[in-house]
Scaffold this motif. Structure first.
Motif, PDB file in Angstrom:
ATOM      1  N   ASP A 219      -2.750  -5.295 -11.958  1.00  0.00           N
ATOM      2  CA  ASP A 219      -2.768  -5.345 -10.492  1.00  0.00           C
ATOM      3  C   ASP A 219      -1.398  -5.072  -9.870  1.00  0.00           C
ATOM      4  OD1 ASP A 219      -5.534  -6.166 -10.266  1.00  0.00           O
ATOM      5  OD2 ASP A 219      -4.893  -8.102 -11.053  1.00  0.00           O
ATOM      6  N   THR A 220      -0.424  -4.714 -10.666  1.00  0.00           N
ATOM      7  CA  THR A 220       0.932  -4.490 -10.155  1.00  0.00           C
ATOM      8  C   THR A 220       0.975  -3.248  -9.263  1.00  0.00           C
ATOM      9  OG1 THR A 220       1.843  -5.476 -12.170  1.00  0.00           O
ATOM     10  CG2 THR A 220       3.343  -4.150 -10.822  1.00  0.00           C
ATOM     11  N   PRO A 221       1.586  -3.336  -8.085  1.00  0.00           N
ATOM     12  CA  PRO A 221       1.659  -2.163  -7.198  1.00  0.00           C
ATOM     13  C   PRO A 221       2.361  -0.972  -7.852  1.00  0.00           C
ATOM     14  CG  PRO A 221       2.253  -4.150  -6.012  1.00  0.00           C
ATOM     15  CD  PRO A 221       2.164  -4.542  -7.456  1.00  0.00           C
ATOM     16  N   ILE A 222       1.748   0.195  -7.704  1.00  0.00           N
ATOM     17  CA  ILE A 222       2.329   1.452  -8.206  1.00  0.00           C
ATOM     18  C   ILE A 222       2.403   2.434  -7.049  1.00  0.00           C
ATOM     19  CG2 ILE A 222       2.066   3.403  -9.782  1.00  0.00           C
ATOM     20  CD1 ILE A 222       0.545   1.595 -11.691  1.00  0.00           C
ATOM     21  N   LEU A 223       3.613   2.830  -6.690  1.00  0.00           N
ATOM     22  CA  LEU A 223       3.836   3.793  -5.607  1.00  0.00           C
ATOM     23  C   LEU A 223       4.258   5.120  -6.216  1.00  0.00           C
ATOM     24  CD1 LEU A 223       4.248   4.631  -2.634  1.00  0.00           C
ATOM     25  CD2 LEU A 223       6.535   3.610  -2.750  1.00  0.00           C
ATOM     26  N   MET A 224       3.456   6.161  -5.974  1.00  0.00           N
ATOM     27  CA  MET A 224       3.832   7.504  -6.425  1.00  0.00           C
ATOM     28  C   MET A 224       4.773   8.115  -5.379  1.00  0.00           C
ATOM     29  SD  MET A 224       1.835   7.272  -9.058  1.00  0.00           S
ATOM     30  CE  MET A 224       2.116   8.856  -9.849  1.00  0.00           C
ATOM     31  N   ILE A 225       5.936   8.561  -5.818  1.00  0.00           N
ATOM     32  CA  ILE A 225       6.867   9.272  -4.939  1.00  0.00           C
ATOM     33  C   ILE A 225       7.072  10.640  -5.568  1.00  0.00           C
ATOM     34  CG2 ILE A 225       9.152   9.301  -3.892  1.00  0.00           C
ATOM     35  CD1 ILE A 225       9.240   6.344  -3.955  1.00  0.00           C
TER      36      ILE A 225
ATOM     37  N   GLY B 140      -5.063   4.801 -10.889  1.00  0.00           N
ATOM     38  CA  GLY B 140      -4.695   3.431 -10.547  1.00  0.00           C
ATOM     39  C   GLY B 140      -3.525   3.286  -9.608  1.00  0.00           C
ATOM     40  N   ALA B 141      -3.076   4.388  -8.982  1.00  0.00           N
ATOM     41  CA  ALA B 141      -1.975   4.296  -8.022  1.00  0.00           C
ATOM     42  C   ALA B 141      -2.382   3.438  -6.830  1.00  0.00           C
ATOM     43  CB  ALA B 141      -1.571   5.690  -7.551  1.00  0.00           C
ATOM     44  N   SER B 142      -1.413   2.702  -6.285  1.00  0.00           N
ATOM     45  CA  SER B 142      -1.665   1.869  -5.110  1.00  0.00           C
ATOM     46  C   SER B 142      -1.359   2.609  -3.821  1.00  0.00           C
ATOM     47  CB  SER B 142      -0.802   0.601  -5.162  1.00  0.00           C
ATOM     48  OG  SER B 142      -0.970  -0.078  -6.379  1.00  0.00           O
ATOM     49  N   ASP B 143      -0.395   3.526  -3.873  1.00  0.00           N
ATOM     50  CA  ASP B 143       0.013   4.269  -2.687  1.00  0.00           C
ATOM     51  C   ASP B 143       0.710   5.548  -3.121  1.00  0.00           C
ATOM     52  OD1 ASP B 143       0.318   4.870  -0.017  1.00  0.00           O
ATOM     53  OD2 ASP B 143       1.340   3.008   0.503  1.00  0.00           O
TER      54      ASP B 143
ATOM     55  N   ALA C 125      -5.741   0.415  -1.812  1.00  0.00           N
ATOM     56  CA  ALA C 125      -5.506   1.767  -2.319  1.00  0.00           C
ATOM     57  C   ALA C 125      -6.430   2.773  -1.631  1.00  0.00           C
ATOM     58  CB  ALA C 125      -5.717   1.811  -3.833  1.00  0.00           C
ATOM     59  N   LEU C 126      -7.668   2.346  -1.326  1.00  0.00           N
ATOM     60  CA  LEU C 126      -8.606   3.234  -0.642  1.00  0.00           C
ATOM     61  C   LEU C 126      -8.090   3.559   0.762  1.00  0.00           C
ATOM     62  CD1 LEU C 126     -11.314   4.716  -0.820  1.00  0.00           C
ATOM     63  CD2 LEU C 126     -12.418   2.661   0.089  1.00  0.00           C
ATOM     64  N   GLU C 127      -7.570   2.552   1.469  1.00  0.00           N
ATOM     65  CA  GLU C 127      -6.965   2.804   2.786  1.00  0.00           C
ATOM     66  C   GLU C 127      -5.801   3.780   2.659  1.00  0.00           C
ATOM     67  OE1 GLU C 127      -7.690  -1.252   5.393  1.00  0.00           O
ATOM     68  OE2 GLU C 127      -5.877  -1.106   4.158  1.00  0.00           O
ATOM     69  N   ASN C 128      -4.949   3.552   1.669  1.00  0.00           N
ATOM     70  CA  ASN C 128      -3.780   4.418   1.480  1.00  0.00           C
ATOM     71  C   ASN C 128      -4.192   5.835   1.088  1.00  0.00           C
ATOM     72  OD1 ASN C 128      -2.016   2.318   2.079  1.00  0.00           O
ATOM     73  ND2 ASN C 128      -1.824   1.680  -0.050  1.00  0.00           N
TER      74      ASN C 128
ATOM     75  N   PHE D 193     -14.588   7.945  -3.783  1.00  0.00           N
ATOM     76  CA  PHE D 193     -13.845   6.752  -4.154  1.00  0.00           C
ATOM     77  C   PHE D 193     -14.549   5.577  -3.489  1.00  0.00           C
ATOM     78  CE2 PHE D 193      -9.984   9.422  -5.023  1.00  0.00           C
ATOM     79  CZ  PHE D 193      -9.811   9.013  -6.337  1.00  0.00           C
ATOM     80  N   ALA D 194     -14.528   4.414  -4.134  1.00  0.00           N
ATOM     81  CA  ALA D 194     -15.187   3.239  -3.581  1.00  0.00           C
ATOM     82  C   ALA D 194     -14.347   2.009  -3.881  1.00  0.00           C
ATOM     83  CB  ALA D 194     -16.591   3.086  -4.168  1.00  0.00           C
ATOM     84  N   ALA D 195     -14.615   0.928  -3.137  1.00  0.00           N
ATOM     85  CA  ALA D 195     -13.880  -0.320  -3.338  1.00  0.00           C
ATOM     86  C   ALA D 195     -14.774  -1.504  -3.008  1.00  0.00           C
ATOM     87  CB  ALA D 195     -12.625  -0.352  -2.471  1.00  0.00           C
TER      88      ALA D 195
END
Length: 332
Positions: free
Chosen positions: A83-89, A105-108, A174-177, A233-235
């Motif tokens: 569940d750790t946040p993962i931000l792709m830059i 599994g990216a968070s944003d 993640a779905l919102e992002n 995608f679903a949540a």
């Protein structure tokens, strides 16, 4: 913030200039506890050696040997970082990369060149999530899965469950992002749909935590199988509610989907642990088109879709109640 932020961050990029820039950007916002790696393999070795887990990851996509999407999948496979946040830059702005990153599994997701204020804002959101999770863990050191017979509490019922092991399912945040990052042209063919398990409070009132979470996963599996082969995608949105973003050109038939989904659930022949049949029926709301949505209103579209499903479920219950009442009066 006096004393700086305590979040432990791992940044991974094969460009040393980007890593140096990221370090300075993070330090400017008082994020001092930063470890940098120049490749995915170096990052995986660092994760093996570390004794104190990382709280957040900043990953590039384009890297030699193992890319950022593969690294994201590898990180998510580790129980510590589920569940750790993962931000792709990353410089990759094509939708294909965005889809693959969130699927892994990216968070944003932020595209280069990035704005410093944007990175700071995303990290503050992540830090709040990390602090909330640690606070809950400190208050509830025994995890629900260690108490399979514990009954569902309100907090368990309202919690949005992580369902990354089910095709198409990602975290709600993640779905919102994801919606915020999808190219405008792609939104033209996308709709969001809410799905509600009917009578969920009655069904789950007699469930253990294990039974409740298993039922949520079973409904998610049924949703995934019913939506396929369409791209989606679903949540899980908490309780017995789910939201889907479907790329179907606006041709979604809510009634037909509801029938197919309920047939799938019936075929799954679900039961409680004591052998009682668990009859799950869903209500599917009218879809919300995303083609005329502004970026800021996209998260609201998910809320609207859930509201539509709740309305459908309520009307359905009222109709069933009216039907039962008439039958009783007629002595049937």
């Amino acid at each position: 913030m006096q004393g700086g932020h305590t979040m432990k961050i791992l940044a991974v990029d094969d460009d040393p200039i980007i890593l140096e820039l990221l370090t300075e950007v993070l330090r400017a916002a008082d994020f001092e506890n930063v470890t940098v790696c120049g490749s995915a393999n170096e990052a995986l070795n660092t994760l093996e050696r570390t004794t104190v887990p990382f709280d957040c990851f900043l990953l590039d996509i384009q890297m030699p040997d193992v890319d950022g999407i593969q690294l994201t999948s590898a990180i998510r496979s580790m129980p510590t970082y589920a569940d750790t946040p993962i931000l792709m830059i990353t410089a990759m702005s094509d939708r294909t990369y965005i889809d693959k990153a969130f699927e892994a599994g990216a968070s944003d997701y932020i595209t280069k060149p990035f704005e410093i204020s944007e990175v700071h804002a995303r990290l503050r959101v992540f830090e709040a999530l990390v602090k909330e999770r640690k606070w809950k863990e400190d208050r509830n050191p025994v995890a629900p899965q260690q108490e399979p017979l514990a009954m569902v509490a309100d907090a368990d019922f309202q919690r949005r469950l992580r369902l990354h092991d089910i095709d198409g399912f990602i975290d709600y945040l993640a779905l919102e992002n994801y919606l915020m990052q999808v190219p405008r042209m792609s939104l033209l063919s996308m709709s969001t749909v809410g799905i509600v398990v009917r009578d969920m409070h009655r069904i789950f009132a007699a469930s253990s935590v294990y039974e409740y979470e298993s039922a949520v996963a079973d409904v998610a599996e049924a949703i995934s199988e019913t939506v396929k082969p369409q791209q989606f995608f679903a949540a899980h949105a908490g309780e017995g509610e789910f939201v889907c973003v479907i790329d179907n050109g606006g041709g979604f038939d809510a009634e037909a989907f509801e029938r197919a989904l309920n047939e799938t659930l019936q075929e799954m022949d679900l039961h409680f642990c004591d052998g009682r049949a668990m009859s799950l029926q869903t209500a599917v709301g009218d879809p919300i088109s995303l083609k005329i949505r502004s970026a800021k209103s996209l998260p609201n579209a998910l809320v609207q879709a859930l509201s539509n499903a709740e309305t459908t479920a309520r009307i359905g219950r009222e109709a069933n109640s009216d039907s039962w009442g008439k039958s009783a009066l007629l002595g049937r």
